[in-house]
Design an enzyme around this catalytic site. Sequence first.
Site, mmCIF file in Angstrom:
data_model
loop_
_atom_site.group_PDB
_atom_site.id
_atom_site.type_symbol
_atom_site.label_atom_id
_atom_site.label_comp_id
_atom_site.label_asym_id
_atom_site.label_seq_id
_atom_site.Cartn_x
_atom_site.Cartn_y
_atom_site.Cartn_z
ATOM 1 C CE LYS A 69 -4.856 -2.058 0.800
ATOM 2 N NZ LYS A 69 -4.880 -0.593 0.619
ATOM 3 C CD GLN A 111 -8.345 0.103 0.738
ATOM 4 O OE1 GLN A 111 -7.253 0.382 1.227
ATOM 5 N NE2 GLN A 111 -8.458 -0.432 -0.471
ATOM 6 C CB SER A 149 -0.957 -0.041 1.199
ATOM 7 O OG SER A 149 -1.927 0.960 1.110
#
Length: 475
Positions: free
Chosen positions: A326, A330, A301
């Site tokens: 990733k 979010q 991420s």
Amino acid sequence: MRKSRIFLYVILFVILLGIFYFWMVKPANKQTTTTTSISNSQVIDEAFQLIKKEAVFAKKENILVEGAIRGMAEALEDPHSTYLTKEEALAQESSLAEERVGIGVEITQSGGKFVVVSPLKDSPAYRAGLKPQDEIVRVNGEKLDGKSMAELVKMLSGEKGTSLKMTVYRSSEERHVELHMKREVIAMHTVSSEVYEAEDFSIGIVTISIFGEKTGEEWAKQTKALVDRGIDGLLIDVRGNPGGYLYSVSSIVSTLLENGKTFAYMQDANGVLEMLNTESKEKPYLNKIPAVLLQNGGSASASEVLAGALKDNNRAMIVGETSYGKGTVQESHPLSNGGKLKISTHKWLTPKQEWIHHKGIQADLKVEPEELYTMDIKYPHGEFRVGDFGEEIKYVQNVLRALGYNIGRKDGYFDEDTMDGVEKYRQERSLEPSSEIDDVLFQSISKTLMEYKTRKENDKQLQMGISYLVHEMKK
């Protein structure tokens, strides 16, 4: 005549009774069968009412509603979109917070036992005398048998200033110890640094464990101190970093790249791209220093955003393994029940507009770590001999094999080869002669593994990064 009148009265009474029933009783029944609407979807309401009325294993309404929300999140087939209960949401926020209230201790779970890895320096646990390899058996008088790690963390948490009593088993002393401490605010540091000397060059090694609330500020403090010490090169270690806040990445990248450089793109559900550029009020103070970034399969991420920014801008050499992969961002939306719905709202792309989802970022210099270096340190207990079988024996076999001992099996069965290896290890480490695996052997093996992992010369990825920096600085 009288009989006919009586009959007539009976008929009138029945008619009145019927009218009363239809006017009074029926509406009441109708009222009791009215369903409660929980959504704008008829089929969801139908399922909700059927479960409440017919299900053998009845649940409270809030449990059913939470289950429906989880189901909708799971239907997205996105492992990063999920529903968080109030407790789970608080735990997630706490993991990225600058401070937490607690006793300051790192714990691992091994064989159903909770073992202390290490107390944080100057923490309540440290001052109370908690030691590595202590097994926690009771908290405030309550036994931990059958408890999960989440349950233990909850037991250790509490309000600032509240007292906590902990009972541990200290195998090195073969006794139980009772410790008393008070919960305090524990500062959670996400950035650490040190200077490594290599061939007359000073290299600043900066490790980022997670991108939390104050990671950008910690980074600035640590790296400015390194610059003041006159470092010649910079090595950034994000191995095992699971990600965190994007704004923390932005503040870090802004110290490494010139202002206005693109470090990522955001793409919404409609495919609209938004360019993310570096922006800093002060002049980037690290942009001229040779840099390396270390990553592995656990770098995900936000760590990958940093790696992609440095790689695509030719700012740093990426050393190690392919990252996790990733490529989504979010957003957490609070719900009226105190929980949160976390859903993927954007894709993020590298400066070259590559989406790395499920692919990861390739390392420029691929380096696999030594087997022993990647092993988890465990703290098992017990006594075992030839013919026994268990995970504890498997742990010993794997460590001894990686250390070079001639052990054929690694499945946890205690055979003759394992016994020979144990006897030889005991002899070389000046332990009491024995062919058994016991707590003394477990402690020695875990200590040997820890010492191996803490020596930088055994970190092949780190050494490759340092070698590259030295090569660049010699130019």
